[in-house]
Motif scaffolding. Structure first.
Motif, PDB file in Angstrom:
ATOM      1  N   THR A 130       0.816  -1.212   0.000  1.00 33.84           N
ATOM      2  CA  THR A 130       0.000   0.000   0.000  1.00 33.84           C
ATOM      3  C   THR A 130       0.851   1.265   0.000  1.00 33.84           C
ATOM      4  O   THR A 130       0.370   2.338  -0.366  1.00 33.84           O
ATOM      5  N   LEU A 131       2.109   1.138   0.433  1.00 32.58           N
ATOM      6  CA  LEU A 131       3.052   2.264   0.436  1.00 32.58           C
ATOM      7  C   LEU A 131       4.406   1.746  -0.023  1.00 32.58           C
ATOM      8  O   LEU A 131       4.909   0.760   0.521  1.00 32.58           O
ATOM      9  N   LEU A 146       6.063   7.416 -13.658  1.00 29.26           N
ATOM     10  CA  LEU A 146       5.877   6.503 -12.524  1.00 29.26           C
ATOM     11  C   LEU A 146       4.975   7.128 -11.463  1.00 29.26           C
ATOM     12  O   LEU A 146       4.047   6.485 -10.957  1.00 29.26           O
ATOM     13  N   ALA A 147       5.231   8.379 -11.129  1.00 28.68           N
ATOM     14  CA  ALA A 147       4.422   9.060 -10.111  1.00 28.68           C
ATOM     15  C   ALA A 147       2.950   9.126 -10.514  1.00 28.68           C
ATOM     16  O   ALA A 147       2.047   8.864  -9.702  1.00 28.68           O
ATOM     17  N   LYS A 148       2.699   9.460 -11.756  1.00 35.04           N
ATOM     18  CA  LYS A 148       1.318   9.573 -12.229  1.00 35.04           C
ATOM     19  C   LYS A 148       0.634   8.202 -12.297  1.00 35.04           C
ATOM     20  O   LYS A 148      -0.574   8.097 -12.066  1.00 35.04           O
ATOM     21  N   GLU A 149       1.407   7.163 -12.586  1.00 29.19           N
ATOM     22  CA  GLU A 149       0.844   5.817 -12.619  1.00 29.19           C
ATOM     23  C   GLU A 149       0.473   5.354 -11.211  1.00 29.19           C
ATOM     24  O   GLU A 149      -0.578   4.732 -10.999  1.00 29.19           O
ATOM     25  N   ARG A 156      -0.052   4.508  -2.380  1.00 35.27           N
ATOM     26  CA  ARG A 156       0.663   5.568  -1.666  1.00 35.27           C
ATOM     27  C   ARG A 156       2.160   5.370  -1.934  1.00 35.27           C
ATOM     28  O   ARG A 156       2.647   4.228  -1.888  1.00 35.27           O
ATOM     29  N   ALA A 157       2.908   6.461  -2.187  1.00 30.37           N
ATOM     30  CA  ALA A 157       4.310   6.259  -2.541  1.00 30.37           C
ATOM     31  C   ALA A 157       5.158   7.497  -2.308  1.00 30.37           C
ATOM     32  O   ALA A 157       4.691   8.631  -2.368  1.00 30.37           O
ATOM     33  N   VAL A 198       1.164  10.785  -3.225  1.00 35.81           N
ATOM     34  CA  VAL A 198       2.490  10.717  -3.852  1.00 35.81           C
ATOM     35  C   VAL A 198       3.332  11.906  -3.404  1.00 35.81           C
ATOM     36  O   VAL A 198       2.918  13.056  -3.548  1.00 35.81           O
ATOM     37  N   LYS A 199       4.516  11.608  -2.877  1.00 32.59           N
ATOM     38  CA  LYS A 199       5.432  12.649  -2.419  1.00 32.59           C
ATOM     39  C   LYS A 199       6.811  12.427  -3.043  1.00 32.59           C
ATOM     40  O   LYS A 199       7.220  11.284  -3.281  1.00 32.59           O
TER      41      LYS A 199
END
Length: 454
Positions: A130-131, A146-149, A156-157, A198-199
């Motif tokens: 999940t993260l 990657l972030a948008k995917e 959560r990432a 996403v951070k």
């Protein structure tokens, strides 16, 4: 959507605190946050005290199911999934030059990035992550893909554009100015997404691939924006010697002198940290991502996580794909247990012909499965400086969770025993899942209360 889940629930409250509810409830509000948790026997009383909560959906788990917090992967290289299983008979530096750098250079092709990253995120979610703290590549645009995917699929990432300006192949290296500017641009682009899921995380590949000037610039960017940081440390002995020759300091000091050891920093591996480096980690609040699979497969060594934990270092688990051969944190749990038991053999047994280098310690007790679950959930959240929002089932945190079903293959339709106490049955179900199960037993995955695996 507001939900109430009734049934068997497990989670950890600390390294040695494992809490279970054999007949429990978790109430989740419309923002995806936990607003109530406890035994079902007190639910009616809880409702009278929370008159504003109106459940839209009520879910009652079967006797073969239980809720567990979502798994947290503190260290995974998203682009390397395309080479998973290759070169694992090589030492670290040879493996990087033979397989990893050539593969990562291909992510200049954004179409290739789109196709690969969609599968990466889908597969980690399927495995219950999940993260995740993802390394991307040197390429800003592909790492933004990657972030948008991740955001599209609801995971959560933490996501980092990799930075390197030396000791890398000519086809896969940037100048100091390019990688620093690209990092700042990447951070701004992530912030424009305006999401809590996403951070950005500052990502020097490791100290030997970054000059002192670049390390200092990355430290300044992280400090200015109060950002997370991720990198590698003390993975292999040859790597350590290389870094010491470059920096004329310990490996940890190379990062610390640039301001890169902070309470929001997680360092992967830490297999060979010296006592002074552990002390420095403790002072800075820096965490470790334990990657038992890759530490073994790339012949790096045994990481004694209990040594770290006893010295107050926060530790989570990492798959370290593709140094590791599985995207599953459940598999990382098993490998962590293996390594801990192997250390017990080394510390306690008189191994004939071993040429023993490890001081014997007959008081050593290996990790147990409950402690390993902590590392995979709350320990991982704390290691990523996100323990205030996820990692266990505490009121105020987000409902990041898995529903595990032990009636499915490969658990062979495990049936609780009517002759055993309910808590013993539940603990047996948990053990069966940890030691024998896989992603087929993870029926559903939730992040912030939203179901992202159906």
């Amino acid at each position: 959507m507001a939900n109430v889940f009734f049934g068997q629930i497990i989670h950890t409250k600390s390294f040695n605190e494992f809490e279970i509810f054999t007949n429990g409830f978790i109430a989740v509000d419309q923002k995806g946050k936990i607003v109530g948790v406890g035994n079902e026997s007190v639910f009616d009383e809880w409702v009278t005290q929370h008159t504003n909560f109106k459940a839209v959906a009520v879910e009652r788990l079967t006797k073969n199911q239980f809720l567990i917090p979502g798994f947290i992967d503190c260290h995974i290289h998203a682009p390397q999934v395309a080479q998973i299983g290759l070169g694992l008979d090589m030492p670290l530096l040879d493996w990087l030059n033979t397989y990893t750098f050539p593969l990562e250079a291909k992510y200049a092709d954004q179409k290739f990035a789109e196709e690969t990253y969609a599968k990466v995120v889908e597969n980690t979610i399927r495995a219950g992550t999940t993260l995740a703290s993802y390394f991307g590549t040197n390429h800003k645009e592909s790492t933004l893909i990657l972030a948008k995917e991740v955001l599209r699929q609801g995971q959560r990432a933490l996501i980092g554009k990799v930075c390197s300006n030396q000791n890398s192949p000519d086809f896969y290296v940037e100048t100091t100015e390019m990688t620093a500017a690209g990092t700042e641009e990447f951070v701004k682009e992530i912030q424009k997404l305006e999401t809590d899921l996403v951070k950005p995380t500052i990502t020097p590949r490791f100290a030997l691939s970054c000059s002192k000037e670049l390390m200092n610039k990355l430290g300044e960017i992280a400090h200015k924006n109060d950002l997370h940081i991720q990198s590698h440390i003390s993975e292999s002995l040859s790597e350590i010697d290389f870094v010491k020759s470059l920096y004329n300091t310990s490996y940890a000091e190379a990062y610390d002198n640039a301001g890169l050891l902070t309470p929001k920093t997680v360092m992967a591996h830490a297999v060979h940290l010296e006592d002074e480096e552990i002390t420095l980690f403790g002072k800075r609040g820096t965490s470790v991502a334990h990657c038992p699979a890759s530490n073994t497969m790339l012949s790096s060594g045994f990481c004694d996580v209990l040594r770290l934990i006893k010295n107050g270092i926060k530790v989570g688990l990492g798959t370290d794909v593709s140094g590791g051969n599985s995207m599953s944190i459940q598999d990382a749990i098993l490998r962590a247990l293996d390594v801990s038991h192997h250390l017990e053999f080394v510390k306690k047994q008189d191994i004939k012909g071993s040429g023993r280098l490890v001081t014997q310690d007959h008081t050593y007790q290996p990790l147990n499965y409950k402690q390993a679950i902590f590392l995979a959930t709350l320990g991982g959240a704390e290691a990523l400086a996100m323990g205030d929002i996820t990692g266990n089932f505490v009121v105020g945190k987000y409902f990041d969770a898995l529903i595990v079903d032990t009636s499915k293959y490969p658990l062979h339709n495990y049936q609780p025993s009517d002759s055993k106490a309910a808590d013993l049955n539940l603990l047996e179900m948990v053990q069966k899942f940890i030691y024998v199960g896989d992603d087929r037993n993870i029926s559903r995955v939730y992040v912030s209360g939203n179901q992202i695996k159906k």
